[in-house]
Design a protein around this motif. Sequence first.
Motif, PDB file in Angstrom:
ATOM      1  N   UNK A 125       0.807  -1.225   0.000  1.00  0.00           N
ATOM      2  CA  UNK A 125       0.000   0.000   0.000  1.00  0.00           C
ATOM      3  C   UNK A 125       0.836   1.270   0.000  1.00  0.00           C
ATOM      4  N   UNK A 126       2.163   1.163   0.136  1.00  0.00           N
ATOM      5  CA  UNK A 126       3.027   2.344   0.048  1.00  0.00           C
ATOM      6  C   UNK A 126       3.580   2.556  -1.364  1.00  0.00           C
ATOM      7  N   UNK A 127       3.354   1.626  -2.228  1.00  0.00           N
ATOM      8  CA  UNK A 127       3.901   1.722  -3.585  1.00  0.00           C
ATOM      9  C   UNK A 127       3.083   2.689  -4.432  1.00  0.00           C
ATOM     10  N   UNK A 128       3.773   3.459  -5.261  1.00  0.00           N
ATOM     11  CA  UNK A 128       3.129   4.343  -6.241  1.00  0.00           C
ATOM     12  C   UNK A 128       3.784   4.102  -7.593  1.00  0.00           C
ATOM     13  N   UNK A 129       3.048   4.428  -8.638  1.00  0.00           N
ATOM     14  CA  UNK A 129       3.549   4.216 -10.000  1.00  0.00           C
ATOM     15  C   UNK A 129       3.918   5.554 -10.635  1.00  0.00           C
ATOM     16  N   UNK A 130       5.136   5.599 -11.159  1.00  0.00           N
ATOM     17  CA  UNK A 130       5.590   6.779 -11.884  1.00  0.00           C
ATOM     18  C   UNK A 130       6.367   6.318 -13.115  1.00  0.00           C
ATOM     19  N   UNK A 131       5.949   6.839 -14.277  1.00  0.00           N
ATOM     20  CA  UNK A 131       6.637   6.526 -15.541  1.00  0.00           C
ATOM     21  C   UNK A 131       6.749   5.018 -15.772  1.00  0.00           C
ATOM     22  N   UNK A 132       5.683   4.305 -15.423  1.00  0.00           N
ATOM     23  CA  UNK A 132       5.649   2.870 -15.679  1.00  0.00           C
ATOM     24  C   UNK A 132       6.420   2.032 -14.689  1.00  0.00           C
ATOM     25  N   UNK A 133       6.906   2.633 -13.606  1.00  0.00           N
ATOM     26  CA  UNK A 133       7.656   1.891 -12.596  1.00  0.00           C
ATOM     27  C   UNK A 133       6.985   2.046 -11.238  1.00  0.00           C
ATOM     28  N   UNK A 134       7.101   0.988 -10.425  1.00  0.00           N
ATOM     29  CA  UNK A 134       6.583   1.042  -9.068  1.00  0.00           C
ATOM     30  C   UNK A 134       7.718   1.353  -8.103  1.00  0.00           C
ATOM     31  N   UNK A 135       7.415   2.203  -7.113  1.00  0.00           N
ATOM     32  CA  UNK A 135       8.435   2.551  -6.143  1.00  0.00           C
ATOM     33  C   UNK A 135       7.831   3.354  -5.004  1.00  0.00           C
ATOM     34  N   UNK A 136       8.678   4.098  -4.307  1.00  0.00           N
ATOM     35  CA  UNK A 136       8.229   4.925  -3.183  1.00  0.00           C
ATOM     36  C   UNK A 136       8.861   6.306  -3.298  1.00  0.00           C
ATOM     37  N   UNK A 137       8.250   7.258  -2.590  1.00  0.00           N
ATOM     38  CA  UNK A 137       8.837   8.592  -2.462  1.00  0.00           C
ATOM     39  C   UNK A 137       9.520   8.693  -1.108  1.00  0.00           C
ATOM     40  N   UNK A 138      10.714   9.288  -1.105  1.00  0.00           N
ATOM     41  CA  UNK A 138      11.412   9.587   0.142  1.00  0.00           C
ATOM     42  C   UNK A 138      11.639  11.093   0.205  1.00  0.00           C
ATOM     43  N   UNK A 139      11.724  11.609   1.429  1.00  0.00           N
ATOM     44  CA  UNK A 139      11.970  13.039   1.632  1.00  0.00           C
ATOM     45  C   UNK A 139      13.455  13.256   1.881  1.00  0.00           C
ATOM     46  N   UNK A 140      14.082  14.092   1.041  1.00  0.00           N
ATOM     47  CA  UNK A 140      15.507  14.390   1.173  1.00  0.00           C
ATOM     48  C   UNK A 140      15.720  15.894   1.011  1.00  0.00           C
ATOM     49  N   UNK A 141      16.176  16.563   2.069  1.00  0.00           N
ATOM     50  CA  UNK A 141      16.493  18.006   2.033  1.00  0.00           C
ATOM     51  C   UNK A 141      15.322  18.829   1.521  1.00  0.00           C
ATOM     52  N   UNK A 142      14.124  18.522   1.987  1.00  0.00           N
ATOM     53  CA  UNK A 142      12.947  19.283   1.606  1.00  0.00           C
ATOM     54  C   UNK A 142      12.412  18.961   0.233  1.00  0.00           C
ATOM     55  N   UNK A 143      12.919  17.931  -0.400  1.00  0.00           N
ATOM     56  CA  UNK A 143      12.458  17.540  -1.726  1.00  0.00           C
ATOM     57  C   UNK A 143      11.952  16.097  -1.699  1.00  0.00           C
ATOM     58  N   UNK A 144      10.985  15.811  -2.568  1.00  0.00           N
ATOM     59  CA  UNK A 144      10.507  14.439  -2.740  1.00  0.00           C
ATOM     60  C   UNK A 144      11.323  13.775  -3.834  1.00  0.00           C
ATOM     61  N   UNK A 145      11.818  12.592  -3.542  1.00  0.00           N
ATOM     62  CA  UNK A 145      12.585  11.850  -4.556  1.00  0.00           C
ATOM     63  C   UNK A 145      11.943  10.481  -4.761  1.00  0.00           C
ATOM     64  N   UNK A 146      11.636  10.175  -6.019  1.00  0.00           N
ATOM     65  CA  UNK A 146      11.026   8.888  -6.354  1.00  0.00           C
ATOM     66  C   UNK A 146      12.121   7.846  -6.547  1.00  0.00           C
ATOM     67  N   UNK A 147      11.985   6.719  -5.864  1.00  0.00           N
ATOM     68  CA  UNK A 147      12.946   5.622  -5.985  1.00  0.00           C
ATOM     69  C   UNK A 147      12.194   4.383  -6.486  1.00  0.00           C
ATOM     70  N   UNK A 148      12.536   3.939  -7.681  1.00  0.00           N
ATOM     71  CA  UNK A 148      11.919   2.732  -8.249  1.00  0.00           C
ATOM     72  C   UNK A 148      12.472   1.500  -7.540  1.00  0.00           C
ATOM     73  N   UNK A 149      11.599   0.540  -7.303  1.00  0.00           N
ATOM     74  CA  UNK A 149      11.996  -0.701  -6.640  1.00  0.00           C
ATOM     75  C   UNK A 149      11.997  -1.837  -7.667  1.00  0.00           C
ATOM     76  N   UNK A 150      13.176  -2.348  -8.019  1.00  0.00           N
ATOM     77  CA  UNK A 150      13.256  -3.402  -9.043  1.00  0.00           C
ATOM     78  C   UNK A 150      12.438  -4.633  -8.641  1.00  0.00           C
ATOM     79  N   UNK A 151      11.701  -5.163  -9.611  1.00  0.00           N
ATOM     80  CA  UNK A 151      10.929  -6.377  -9.373  1.00  0.00           C
ATOM     81  C   UNK A 151       9.613  -6.159  -8.657  1.00  0.00           C
TER      82      UNK A 151
END
Length: 343
Positions: free
Chosen positions: A283-309
């Motif tokens: 339930x924490x996974x989101x889809x961006x540009x055809x990939x599933x991953x999560x958003x993390x907060x780094x220095x006031x910015x959201x960064x999308x990290x794709x999770x392989x598989x």
Amino acid sequence: MSANFFCTGVRLGWLAVGLGLLFSALASASDVIQVKTQAFDKSVIYPTESAPATVLSLNDATLSAETVGRIQAIHARVGDQVTGGASLLTLDCHDQQLGLQHAQAEQTRASAAFALAERQFQRAQALKAQNSISQELVDQRENEQILAEAQLASARTGLDEAKLAVSRCTVTAPFDGVVMQRLTQVGAWVQTGTPVLRVLDTEHLEISAQVSTLYIDALRQAGRLWLADDEHTYDLALREIAVAIDPQARSREVRLLFIDQAALPGTAGRLVWQDRRAHVPADLLVSRNGELGVFVAESGKARFIALPGAREGAPALATALQHDQRIITDGRYGLEDGDAVAE
């Protein structure tokens, strides 16, 4: 008059500047997306997986008569627990008993004949040393001893065969187990090879499970494995993973052993294991540009990290994440990579 007008103009100018700064700050504030984050250790899970499993006996033997005869007695009923070597069925082997008596008598006769031949040969050797008999007679006595010895060996072999024939009149349990079927009746005439009883080994057991190829790596690295049925759990140890893949189910057969307490043969349940690797909940996974991953907060910015598989609706391996990262849990659906965020 003009001085007052000048002062009023200055005040209006400063007011305009202040309002501009205020509107700019408000606009900047409106671009920051409010989110909630959670530490890596509190966000990930270690999922439990399972697969259908069955307890198998390594030995399921159909016992057969080893000689010809009429069944005299059956000493075990269906469902009886038996120990290895226990008598399960007896044939009426009167002919075999007579054969044994004849073989015993033949061995007794052959033993006496050999003893006599041996004494005669020894006496002949003594007389020859005194030059009282010819060498020819000594040779004859030696030959008689050799023949008597051969006849004794043959008699002993005959006795062993007779004992074996008698032993075949009794069908014994080949291992500790349970009687599963009774295939004949008392009084029935059986031939060599006629099936009489079926015995299932209750000591040498294995668990067979069909595990999807998707979970084989997780199974190899699992800390604890257990079999769960409707009432109990049993700790297991992995013995082997088949190298062949079932082309229809896309699964591999896994064989396991009981560590301590064992279930009964034929028990059906689930092979269960817990993955040692950290996973992100589905339930924490989101889809961006055809990939599933999560958003993390780094220095006031959201960064999308794709999770392989990662697969929709299933926990995803968190190998692409760092343990010091904070995962965005609320407000993630409208985010894009690089958006300004604040907690």
